[in-house]
Motif scaffolding. Structure first.
Motif, PDB file in Angstrom:
ATOM      1  N   SER A 191      36.644  33.706  37.795  1.00  0.00           N
ATOM      2  CA  SER A 191      37.193  34.759  36.927  1.00  0.00           C
ATOM      3  C   SER A 191      36.280  35.969  36.799  1.00  0.00           C
ATOM      4  O   SER A 191      36.734  37.049  36.433  1.00  0.00           O
ATOM      5  CB  SER A 191      37.499  34.195  35.544  1.00  0.00           C
ATOM      6  N   LEU A 192      34.981  35.775  37.073  1.00  0.00           N
ATOM      7  CA  LEU A 192      34.031  36.877  36.927  1.00  0.00           C
ATOM      8  C   LEU A 192      33.268  37.111  38.233  1.00  0.00           C
ATOM      9  O   LEU A 192      32.080  37.429  38.223  1.00  0.00           O
ATOM     10  CB  LEU A 192      33.043  36.581  35.790  1.00  0.00           C
ATOM     11  N   ALA A 215      34.251  44.083  35.356  1.00  0.00           N
ATOM     12  CA  ALA A 215      34.931  43.069  34.533  1.00  0.00           C
ATOM     13  C   ALA A 215      36.410  43.396  34.421  1.00  0.00           C
ATOM     14  O   ALA A 215      37.271  42.503  34.495  1.00  0.00           O
ATOM     15  CB  ALA A 215      34.285  43.005  33.153  1.00  0.00           C
ATOM     16  N   ILE A 216      36.720  44.681  34.257  1.00  0.00           N
ATOM     17  CA  ILE A 216      38.127  45.115  34.170  1.00  0.00           C
ATOM     18  C   ILE A 216      38.829  44.925  35.510  1.00  0.00           C
ATOM     19  O   ILE A 216      39.939  44.394  35.590  1.00  0.00           O
ATOM     20  CB  ILE A 216      38.206  46.590  33.717  1.00  0.00           C
ATOM     21  N   GLY A 246      37.995  42.912  37.899  1.00  0.00           N
ATOM     22  CA  GLY A 246      38.028  41.499  38.264  1.00  0.00           C
ATOM     23  C   GLY A 246      39.108  40.701  37.579  1.00  0.00           C
ATOM     24  O   GLY A 246      39.469  39.611  38.049  1.00  0.00           O
ATOM     25  N   ARG A 247      39.652  41.232  36.489  1.00  0.00           N
ATOM     26  CA  ARG A 247      40.704  40.504  35.769  1.00  0.00           C
ATOM     27  C   ARG A 247      41.937  40.301  36.644  1.00  0.00           C
ATOM     28  O   ARG A 247      42.709  39.358  36.450  1.00  0.00           O
ATOM     29  CB  ARG A 247      41.089  41.265  34.503  1.00  0.00           C
ATOM     30  N   ASN A 248      42.145  41.183  37.605  1.00  0.00           N
ATOM     31  CA  ASN A 248      43.312  41.070  38.490  1.00  0.00           C
ATOM     32  C   ASN A 248      43.171  39.947  39.519  1.00  0.00           C
ATOM     33  O   ASN A 248      44.149  39.599  40.178  1.00  0.00           O
ATOM     34  CB  ASN A 248      43.531  42.390  39.240  1.00  0.00           C
ATOM     35  N   GLY A 290      41.217  36.961  38.784  1.00  0.00           N
ATOM     36  CA  GLY A 290      40.630  35.786  38.143  1.00  0.00           C
ATOM     37  C   GLY A 290      41.358  34.489  38.409  1.00  0.00           C
ATOM     38  O   GLY A 290      40.770  33.415  38.341  1.00  0.00           O
ATOM     39  N   GLU A 291      42.657  34.544  38.728  1.00  0.00           N
ATOM     40  CA  GLU A 291      43.427  33.327  38.908  1.00  0.00           C
ATOM     41  C   GLU A 291      43.335  32.773  40.322  1.00  0.00           C
ATOM     42  O   GLU A 291      43.768  31.656  40.590  1.00  0.00           O
ATOM     43  CB  GLU A 291      44.908  33.592  38.557  1.00  0.00           C
TER      44      GLU A 291
END
Length: 473
Positions: A105-106, A205-206, A208-210, A212-213
């Motif tokens: 996720s990160l 971080a922003i 990477g949210r796309n 994370g799954e």
């Protein structure tokens, strides 16, 4: 008869050097030493035609070299430190625990942090990108993250360490050529670099949210971790050595004694902890650590260090300072700077001009080191006359020189990154967040006056006496 240099005459050696540098580095794919020697020869001829005798020209070169000697000593100690820390398992331990931090996720944030940690440990952005960076690109692509985005995270982290590590040759060049204490220089860079690093982490971080799954392919990381476990004795206690050096720095111990402590402890760790012979430990100090694990990434990362590895940088610094010494001590630099200072009349304008000049040198000379060396001599006197502490100049050199080299496709750094990570400079540029944020913050601080420090009267007197003693001794 000697006469005041005209700008039209003074600029000739610089233009010739830039042209030869462009041909040699870009077209012929060779190093910057020969173009600098050509520039030195042209500068000497121009000085001779302007009325200077050969003995005066020769002394001008020697004065330039003397100014580089503190940086040369530190650079040689850096080679010893890298060899000792790799041989002692210190670098391996730092990388091992760094790799353990990776989570799906990160991933992008983690790559920034890992590359920053590794680069801080070894003082080299290129080695970090060529090893951890290559693995990171493979992992990121397997997660479906765009290559330019992954490359930007790797570059941002690698150059944070390259800029802030006391083992970095560019960091030592910037501090040494401006006669600024190494750790005073590093502490002053915190004001521009830490905010930029925080911004970088937030941006990734922003982004990477796309992703994370997505599932992470940890095969390469697992292989690297296993090789490290098989090749070195890994212990958190080894981290005491870099921590101790950091403590010594915090206690304002001079750079040379602090590095010697780190070298000595690393040397002992290789013998006592890793079980190598005294001969092998001495060899690591002289010619670098040697390992053959069969894992290319690990071998590329750890086969380095030693005194011999720094001779390229040492010779380049000496050659560059012969060139700079003639330009400075024959009045050529003064003639060039006068033209620039017609625009940069204030202290804030001077810092902005320094940052811009460093970027322009990166673009014209195609070499990161030159973007620090030439502006350092061009602006040193102007900073002094405006009462600005030398650490303002050394910081501006790194903010504008070290970091912006990656944005020039024909600069050696841009060429290296393209060849190593497979991403063009124009593609990763929007994601090399740290590299463009630091210069912007530096310019903002210059304009607002934030963190700009001036010499005290007693410091100026002491500095003048010190420089006179060096030149006469």
């Amino acid at each position: 008869m000697k006469k005041e240099m005209k700008f039209s005459i003074a600029i000739i050696p610089l233009v010739v050097m830039i042209v030869v540098m462009a041909i040699t580095v870009i077209k012929l794919e060779q190093g910057p030493h020969i173009p600098l020697i050509v520039g030195t020869i042209v500068a000497a001829l121009v000085a001779w035609r302007s009325g200077f005798k050969w003995k005066e020209i020769e002394e001008a070169m020697y004065k330039g070299i003397r100014l580089a000697l503190p940086a040369v000593v530190i650079i040689m100690l850096i080679g010893l430190t890298i060899g000792a820390w790799i041989g002692g398992g210190i670098v391996a331990t730092m990388i091992y625990f760094g790799l353990k931090m990776i989570t799906p996720s990160l991933f992008l944030v983690t790559m920034v942090i890992i590359c920053a940690v590794v680069s801080l440990a070894i003082g080299s952005s290129w080695s970090t990108m060529g090893t951890i960076g290559v693995a990171g690109m493979g992992i990121g692509l397997s997660m479906g993250i765009p290559a330019p985005m992954v490359a930007g995270a790797i570059i941002s982290g690698a150059y944070f360490g390259d800029k802030m590590s006391p083992l970095s040759d560019t960091t030592n060049l910037a501090s040494g050529l401006t006669n600024t204490d190494l750790f005073v220089h590093i502490r002053h860079m915190l004001f521009t670099t830490i905010p930029a690093f925080v911004i970088t982490l937030i941006v990734f971080a922003i982004l990477g949210r796309n992703f994370g799954e997505n599932r992470i392919d940890s095969t390469k990381i697992d292989q690297t971790v296993q090789v490290l476990q098989d090749s070195f004795v890994l212990s958190p206690f080894l981290l005491i050595i870099p921590v101790l050096v950091i403590v010594l720095v915090a206690k304002k111990v001079p750079a040379i004694p602090a590095l010697i402590v780190g070298i000595t402890l690393g040397f002992l760790a290789q013998i006592v902890v890793q079980g190598d012979s005294i001969s092998e430990a001495v060899s690591a100090l002289q010619s670098g650590y040697v390992i053959d694990t069969g894992n290319k990434m690990v071998d590329d990362l750890f086969n380095r260090g030693g005194l011999d590895s720094m001779m390229y940088t040492v010779s380049m610094a000496i050659v560059a300072m012969t060139f700079g010494g003639i330009l400075e001590n024959t009045g050529m630099l003064e003639a060039i700077v006068k033209q620039i200072l017609k625009v940069a009349k204030s202290a804030k304008g001077l810092v902005v001009s320094t940052v811009v000049s460093c970027f322009a040198t990166n673009a014209s000379c195609s070499e990161q080191y030159i973007s620090i060396i030439i502006p350092s001599r061009m602006y040193a006197k102007a900073y002094r006359e405006k009462g600005l502490h030398s650490k303002n100049l050394s910081r501006a050199l790194e903010d504008g020189g070290t970091l912006t080299s990656v944005f020039i496709p024909w600069n050696t750094c841009g060429v290296f990154i393209f060849g190593t990570l497979g991403v063009h400079a124009f593609e990763y540029a929007p994601y090399a967040v740290l590299n463009f944020t630091v210069p912007l913050i530096s310019i903002i601080f210059a304009i607002t006056g934030l963190t700009m420090t001036k010499w005290t009267e007693s410091e100026i007197i002491a500095l003048q006496k010190e420089e006179e003693a060096k030149l006469n001794g």
